[in-house]
Design a protein around this motif. Structure first.
Motif, PDB file in Angstrom:
ATOM      1  N   CYS A  53      40.658  38.848  33.528  1.00  0.00           N
ATOM      2  CA  CYS A  53      39.485  39.143  34.480  1.00  0.00           C
ATOM      3  C   CYS A  53      38.694  40.321  34.222  1.00  0.00           C
ATOM      4  CB  CYS A  53      39.938  39.213  35.715  1.00  0.00           C
ATOM      5  SG  CYS A  53      41.426  40.530  36.098  1.00  0.00           S
ATOM      6  N   GLY A  54      38.679  40.730  32.881  1.00  0.00           N
ATOM      7  CA  GLY A  54      37.839  41.955  32.363  1.00  0.00           C
ATOM      8  C   GLY A  54      36.447  41.977  32.318  1.00  0.00           C
ATOM      9  N   ASN A  55      36.086  40.708  32.474  1.00  0.00           N
ATOM     10  CA  ASN A  55      34.574  40.690  32.536  1.00  0.00           C
ATOM     11  C   ASN A  55      34.018  40.452  34.147  1.00  0.00           C
ATOM     12  OD1 ASN A  55      35.390  38.182  32.797  1.00  0.00           O
ATOM     13  ND2 ASN A  55      34.253  36.873  31.477  1.00  0.00           N
ATOM     14  N   TRP A  56      34.879  40.390  35.093  1.00  0.00           N
ATOM     15  CA  TRP A  56      34.411  40.188  36.388  1.00  0.00           C
ATOM     16  C   TRP A  56      33.477  41.543  36.628  1.00  0.00           C
ATOM     17  CZ3 TRP A  56      39.284  38.214  39.598  1.00  0.00           C
ATOM     18  CH2 TRP A  56      39.595  36.817  38.902  1.00  0.00           C
ATOM     19  N   PRO A  57      32.463  41.398  37.543  1.00  0.00           N
ATOM     20  CA  PRO A  57      31.829  42.530  38.095  1.00  0.00           C
ATOM     21  C   PRO A  57      32.740  43.391  38.856  1.00  0.00           C
ATOM     22  CG  PRO A  57      30.423  40.607  38.309  1.00  0.00           C
ATOM     23  CD  PRO A  57      31.860  39.905  37.948  1.00  0.00           C
ATOM     24  N   ALA A  58      33.726  42.756  39.637  1.00  0.00           N
ATOM     25  CA  ALA A  58      34.580  43.711  40.277  1.00  0.00           C
ATOM     26  C   ALA A  58      35.447  44.728  39.446  1.00  0.00           C
ATOM     27  CB  ALA A  58      35.692  42.568  40.924  1.00  0.00           C
ATOM     28  N   ILE A  59      35.675  44.420  38.228  1.00  0.00           N
ATOM     29  CA  ILE A  59      36.452  45.378  37.474  1.00  0.00           C
ATOM     30  C   ILE A  59      35.570  46.553  37.010  1.00  0.00           C
ATOM     31  CG2 ILE A  59      37.234  45.665  34.881  1.00  0.00           C
ATOM     32  CD1 ILE A  59      39.110  43.818  36.649  1.00  0.00           C
ATOM     33  N   HIS A  60      34.145  46.240  36.743  1.00  0.00           N
ATOM     34  CA  HIS A  60      33.601  47.422  36.983  1.00  0.00           C
ATOM     35  C   HIS A  60      32.711  48.304  37.922  1.00  0.00           C
ATOM     36  CE1 HIS A  60      33.484  45.836  32.887  1.00  0.00           C
ATOM     37  NE2 HIS A  60      32.961  45.005  33.250  1.00  0.00           N
ATOM     38  N   LYS A  61      33.273  47.830  39.455  1.00  0.00           N
ATOM     39  CA  LYS A  61      32.719  48.411  40.575  1.00  0.00           C
ATOM     40  C   LYS A  61      33.785  48.712  41.513  1.00  0.00           C
ATOM     41  CE  LYS A  61      29.543  45.648  42.315  1.00  0.00           C
ATOM     42  NZ  LYS A  61      29.069  44.353  42.956  1.00  0.00           N
ATOM     43  N   TRP A  62      34.790  48.029  41.525  1.00  0.00           N
ATOM     44  CA  TRP A  62      35.794  48.140  42.567  1.00  0.00           C
ATOM     45  C   TRP A  62      36.838  49.423  42.235  1.00  0.00           C
ATOM     46  CZ3 TRP A  62      38.083  42.985  44.442  1.00  0.00           C
ATOM     47  CH2 TRP A  62      36.886  41.878  44.955  1.00  0.00           C
ATOM     48  N   ASN A  63      36.529  50.369  43.234  1.00  0.00           N
ATOM     49  CA  ASN A  63      37.728  51.581  43.371  1.00  0.00           C
ATOM     50  C   ASN A  63      37.280  52.227  44.722  1.00  0.00           C
ATOM     51  OD1 ASN A  63      35.168  53.261  43.073  1.00  0.00           O
ATOM     52  ND2 ASN A  63      35.486  53.256  40.770  1.00  0.00           N
ATOM     53  N   SER A  64      38.124  53.145  44.984  1.00  0.00           N
ATOM     54  CA  SER A  64      38.176  54.081  46.187  1.00  0.00           C
ATOM     55  C   SER A  64      36.764  54.293  46.314  1.00  0.00           C
ATOM     56  CB  SER A  64      39.049  54.850  46.541  1.00  0.00           C
ATOM     57  OG  SER A  64      40.511  54.508  46.267  1.00  0.00           O
ATOM     58  N   LYS A  65      35.876  54.913  45.631  1.00  0.00           N
ATOM     59  CA  LYS A  65      34.794  55.535  45.970  1.00  0.00           C
ATOM     60  C   LYS A  65      33.695  54.408  46.199  1.00  0.00           C
ATOM     61  CE  LYS A  65      35.051  59.636  42.872  1.00  0.00           C
ATOM     62  NZ  LYS A  65      34.373  60.179  41.567  1.00  0.00           N
ATOM     63  N   PHE A  66      33.851  53.176  45.635  1.00  0.00           N
ATOM     64  CA  PHE A  66      33.055  52.029  45.762  1.00  0.00           C
ATOM     65  C   PHE A  66      33.280  51.630  47.236  1.00  0.00           C
ATOM     66  CE2 PHE A  66      32.779  47.385  46.298  1.00  0.00           C
ATOM     67  CZ  PHE A  66      31.221  47.134  45.952  1.00  0.00           C
ATOM     68  N   PHE A  67      34.395  51.537  47.605  1.00  0.00           N
ATOM     69  CA  PHE A  67      34.679  50.839  49.091  1.00  0.00           C
ATOM     70  C   PHE A  67      34.406  51.933  50.119  1.00  0.00           C
ATOM     71  CE2 PHE A  67      37.216  47.876  46.717  1.00  0.00           C
ATOM     72  CZ  PHE A  67      36.773  46.734  47.348  1.00  0.00           C
ATOM     73  N   ARG A  68      34.285  53.338  49.894  1.00  0.00           N
ATOM     74  CA  ARG A  68      34.099  54.292  50.810  1.00  0.00           C
ATOM     75  C   ARG A  68      32.590  54.199  50.962  1.00  0.00           C
ATOM     76  NH1 ARG A  68      36.811  58.294  53.120  1.00  0.00           N
ATOM     77  NH2 ARG A  68      38.691  58.197  51.729  1.00  0.00           N
ATOM     78  N   LYS A  69      31.808  54.055  49.895  1.00  0.00           N
ATOM     79  CA  LYS A  69      30.367  54.250  49.903  1.00  0.00           C
ATOM     80  C   LYS A  69      29.776  52.864  50.580  1.00  0.00           C
ATOM     81  CE  LYS A  69      26.321  54.743  46.968  1.00  0.00           C
ATOM     82  NZ  LYS A  69      25.833  54.806  45.411  1.00  0.00           N
TER      83      LYS A  69
END
Length: 323
Positions: A53-69
């Protein structure tokens, strides 16, 4: 179980294992549906799809900072426990062991992340609601992942029953269990550690029956509150009878081989899924899961086929008197 029957199980287990189990979990970086079905699904054996799933947008976006923002005020169901063992075995103050379910509370994403980062030893949060909580609670995120795993949907000839979102830390542990689903597990951020045992090793996996309970928190104090099930109602509420929930009674991280010596005969596979990796976890395989801090994952459940593999496993259950 009589000695003769157990010896017969040993022979059956050795012969069947030699035929289909290798020394380690296979890995690949490319799968198409026919190969997937032929080499893994039909044999009911796992495979790691590195970078699946390395090419999914989630891989490049999702982390704690993303969800907090982006999702700070988003409400969701969060499982809370004092020990990280949601849906697992915990002993109460009187020394009675229960199968304990977590306390489920509604939190905003910001509140969840604050609790996660605080690392309070007394409050361990985990987003683990399942029941397709990605589509039910986080539908805005569906464009960042796949709506189905194409090669899996083609191989299984069906769509996924559920797509689940998971987020927690290293204190949250998924105790050893099995599921009636074909599972495609995808790590989006961090890593997950799996311990796998094949279903043919059921004779060596110890079970006990446990009364059921729930964690309840009041201030800094946690209680284990028994749940009166239908079985208990017919036994005058007695939670120490043989009608409890059957659950695996050994911790594969620190197995008590003096108490359960046959467990050493089980084939134990250990693996780590990194960010961007996927795992095909076949139906009925026993699995235990831990993770890194702030780990995020998505998994796809496809309903299993109730075919000869299922019949074989049910036969083992009856002959081993597991339930």
């Amino acid at each position: 179980m009589s000695h003769k029957i157990f010896e017969a199980f040993k022979v059956l287990n050795v012969e069947s294992s030699d035929l289909y189990l290798g020394g380690e979990i296979a890995e690949t970086d490319n799968l198409e549906s026919l190969q997937f079905h032929r080499d893994y699904v039909s044999k009911n054996i796992p495979v790691i799809f590195r970078g699946g799933c390395g090419n999914w947008p989630a891989i490049h976006k999702w982390n704690s900072k993303f969800f907090r923002k982006n999702f700070a005020t988003k409400k969701m169901t969060v499982a809370l426990t004092p020990n990280g063992l949601a849906d697992g075995i915990t002993e109460n103050e009187d020394g009675i062991e229960y199968f304990v379910m977590p306390q489920e509370v509604n939190m905003t994403m910001s509140e969840f992340l604050d609790t996660l980062d605080a690392q309070d030893e007394n409050i361990i949060p985990y987003i683990q609601r399942q029941n397709s909580n990605l589509t039910e609670d986080f539908s805005e995120l569906l464009t960042d992942v796949e709506s189905e795993i194409k090669f899996a949907s083609e191989a299984f000839n069906k769509k996924p029953d559920a797509i689940n979102f998971w987020m927690g830390d290293e204190r949250a542990v998924t105790s050893m269990h099995k599921d009636p689903y074909e599972n495609i597990y995808c790590v989006i951020d961090g890593y997950k550690d799996f311990i796998l045992i094949p279903p043919t090793d059921l004779p060596y996996v110890p079970y006990k029956r446990y009364p059921q309970a729930e964690f309840r928190r009041s201030g800094d104090k946690w209680d284990i509150v028994p749940v009166v099930t239908e079985d208990c109602k017919y036994n005058n509420g007695d939670t120490n009878n043989d009608s409890g929930l059957p659950w695996i009674c050994i911790d594969p991280l620190k197995p008590d081989l003096l108490k359960y010596p046959d467990f050493k005969r089980a084939h134990i596979f250990k693996l780590r899924l990194y960010k961007g990796d996927c795992l095909y976890l076949p139906s009925l395989w026993f699995h235990h899961v831990t993770q890194s801090h702030g780990c995020i994952a998505v998994n796809y459940w496809y309903d299993m086929e109730f075919d000869i593999k299922y019949c074989y496993f049910k036969m083992l259950e009856k002959l081993c008197d597991k339930y």
